[in-house]
Design an enzyme around this catalytic site. Structure first.
Site, PDB file in Angstrom:
ATOM      1  N   ILE A   1      -3.485  -4.759  -9.933  1.00  0.00           N
ATOM      2  CA  ILE A   1      -2.037  -4.676  -9.998  1.00  0.00           C
ATOM      3  C   ILE A   1      -1.499  -5.856  -9.204  1.00  0.00           C
ATOM      4  O   ILE A   1      -2.163  -6.360  -8.296  1.00  0.00           O
ATOM      5  CB  ILE A   1      -1.486  -3.328  -9.475  1.00  0.00           C
ATOM      6  CG1 ILE A   1      -1.987  -3.026  -8.062  1.00  0.00           C
ATOM      7  CG2 ILE A   1      -1.852  -2.202 -10.408  1.00  0.00           C
ATOM      8  CD1 ILE A   1      -1.462  -1.709  -7.506  1.00  0.00           C
ATOM      9  N   ASP A   2      -0.326  -6.332  -9.574  1.00  0.00           N
ATOM     10  CA  ASP A   2       0.221  -7.542  -8.965  1.00  0.00           C
ATOM     11  C   ASP A   2       0.328  -7.398  -7.451  1.00  0.00           C
ATOM     12  O   ASP A   2       0.517  -6.295  -6.922  1.00  0.00           O
ATOM     13  CB  ASP A   2       1.613  -7.847  -9.529  1.00  0.00           C
ATOM     14  CG  ASP A   2       1.584  -8.197 -11.001  1.00  0.00           C
ATOM     15  OD1 ASP A   2       0.516  -8.589 -11.499  1.00  0.00           O
ATOM     16  OD2 ASP A   2       2.638  -8.075 -11.653  1.00  0.00           O
ATOM     17  N   LYS A   3       0.274  -8.523  -6.772  1.00  0.00           N
ATOM     18  CA  LYS A   3       0.343  -8.532  -5.309  1.00  0.00           C
ATOM     19  C   LYS A   3       1.564  -7.786  -4.803  1.00  0.00           C
ATOM     20  O   LYS A   3       1.480  -6.996  -3.863  1.00  0.00           O
ATOM     21  CB  LYS A   3       0.363  -9.979  -4.811  1.00  0.00           C
ATOM     22  CG  LYS A   3       0.483 -10.123  -3.299  1.00  0.00           C
ATOM     23  CD  LYS A   3       0.474 -11.580  -2.881  1.00  0.00           C
ATOM     24  CE  LYS A   3       0.609 -11.719  -1.374  1.00  0.00           C
ATOM     25  NZ  LYS A   3       0.607 -13.140  -0.941  1.00  0.00           N
TER      26      LYS A   3
ATOM     27  N   THR B   1       3.358  -5.562  -6.383  1.00  0.00           N
ATOM     28  CA  THR B   1       3.501  -4.218  -6.949  1.00  0.00           C
ATOM     29  C   THR B   1       2.681  -3.258  -6.094  1.00  0.00           C
ATOM     30  O   THR B   1       1.539  -3.551  -5.751  1.00  0.00           O
ATOM     31  CB  THR B   1       3.008  -4.181  -8.405  1.00  0.00           C
ATOM     32  OG1 THR B   1       3.823  -5.045  -9.194  1.00  0.00           O
ATOM     33  CG2 THR B   1       3.077  -2.774  -8.977  1.00  0.00           C
TER      34      THR B   1
ATOM     35  N   ARG C   1       6.442  -6.137 -16.546  1.00  0.00           N
ATOM     36  CA  ARG C   1       7.523  -7.053 -16.157  1.00  0.00           C
ATOM     37  C   ARG C   1       7.978  -7.902 -17.341  1.00  0.00           C
ATOM     38  O   ARG C   1       9.176  -8.093 -17.569  1.00  0.00           O
ATOM     39  CB  ARG C   1       7.057  -7.931 -15.000  1.00  0.00           C
ATOM     40  CG  ARG C   1       6.707  -7.125 -13.750  1.00  0.00           C
ATOM     41  CD  ARG C   1       5.885  -7.915 -12.754  1.00  0.00           C
ATOM     42  NE  ARG C   1       6.646  -9.029 -12.209  1.00  0.00           N
ATOM     43  CZ  ARG C   1       6.110  -9.973 -11.444  1.00  0.00           C
ATOM     44  NH1 ARG C   1       4.802  -9.950 -11.160  1.00  0.00           N
ATOM     45  NH2 ARG C   1       6.854 -10.959 -10.977  1.00  0.00           N
TER      46      ARG C   1
END
Length: 337
Positions: free
Chosen positions: A156-158, A160, A262
């Protein structure tokens, strides 16, 4: 807001980026073949597979424009190929506190805070989930992900927050990877968005690839991308019902592409609040004030639910994480609009 550790450097900064930049010219008489094959023939020190990876990472550009599709036909012109420096042989173990939701001899489930990258990458070599897991789990992490990503099955994104699972054995890693490949994983994200989709429920489909215009971003593409499907449900709207200022959405992933939610939400005109890459314009003034008061300094996106069948024991597992303080406070402020 910190930068995305997986994002390649800006074109303007290419020459100053870590790594070696090689310039090569594709003559008109050899143009027309696949770009990965063409560059592999001109740069024998780089394999075709390595060039495909560099293109996918946005490290190959033509006349200053990043490429994203290794199968595209080569055009005559000058190309720049950036080969990043090699990663350290092994990431270091770091004693970083973790919120552990579940752990057994085979896997571990973590509630990841916003601001923590999942694995080391250029510009973010320390303080990652992998560094923390190496200290917490020791040598038990699966090695299938490679030395820089032990145990990592998905990301998962940094910026998020939310639930993520890591494998502690190779058998668990293989089993979890098969579940993700078969889309047999329950993944639900909570998003606070600017405005709201017109339909209260829906499915967003569209292939995603690295943006040819901005290598820090992903984009919907008509060809060359990877299929992506996001199902959403509008749980609450904030502001006038006829023209909401913001909304809370539950987004269920059918696929898991980089920045998928996103990109998909932005394509519908309702990007995540606070998103530095896909925001495409400020929200209404009352929403801006709420964001400032809540102290939100990232995209308002949280991995709230992760469910799967344990690949070794066969037990059905499901984990839920409430949105952290910044998103919870923001939601409360939005509800008062």
């Amino acid at each position: 807001m910190g930068s995305d550790p997986d994002a390649p450097p800006d074109d303007e900064a290419l020459a100053e980026s870590p790594g070696e930049v090689t310039l090569v010219t594709v003559a008109a008489e050899i143009a027309g073949r696949r770009i990965d094959k063409t560059l592999a023939a001109l740069l024998p020190e780089l394999s075709r597979a390595r060039l495909q990876a560099l293109i996918a990472q946005g490290h190959v550009s033509r006349d200053g424009v990043a490429l994203s599709d290794p199968s595209a036909k080569a055009q005559a012109g000058d190309y720049a190929v950036l080969v990043p420096p090699p990663e350290p042989a092994e990431p270091a173990a770091e004693a970083i506190a973790l919120t552990v939701l579940f752990e057994d001899p085979f896997l571990i489930v973590i509630d990841k805070p916003a601001g923590m990258a999942v694995h080391p990458a250029p510009g973010s070599t320390h303080g990652t989930l992998v560094n923390a897991l190496l200290a917490h789990c020791g040598a038990s992490l699966s090695g299938i992900g490679g030395v820089a990503r032990p145990g990592i099955v998905h990301r998962i994104d940094k910026e998020t927050s939310g639930v993520i699972v890591a494998a502690k054995t190779d058998a668990a890693h293989q089993g979890l990877s098969a579940l993700f490949a078969a889309h047999d994983i329950e993944r639900v994200y909570v998003a606070l968005t600017r405005g709201s989709p017109r339909a209260r429920r829906g499915t967003i489909e569209g292939a995603i690839a690295r943006s040819p215009h901005d290598r820090k971003k992903m984009a919907l593409v008509k060809s060359g991308g990877r299929p992506a499907v996001t199902h959403y449900r509008v749980d609450q709207v904030f502001g006038p019902e006829a023209k909401p200022l913001a909304a809370r959405l539950a987004c269920r992933l059918e696929t898991g592409r980089t920045h998928q939610i996103r990109v998909h939400l932005a394509s519908q005109g309702c990007p995540c609040l606070g998103d530095p890459l896909y925001g495409s314009g400020p929200p209404a003034e009352p929403v801006r004030r709420a964001i400032a008061e809540a102290g939100l300094a990232r995209q308002a996106l949280h991995a709230a639910v992760l469910g799967f069948v344990h690949p070794i024991t066969g037990e059905a597992l499901r984990f839920e994480s409430p949105p952290p303080a910044d998103m919870a406070q923001l939601q409360g402020l939005l509800a008062a609009l």
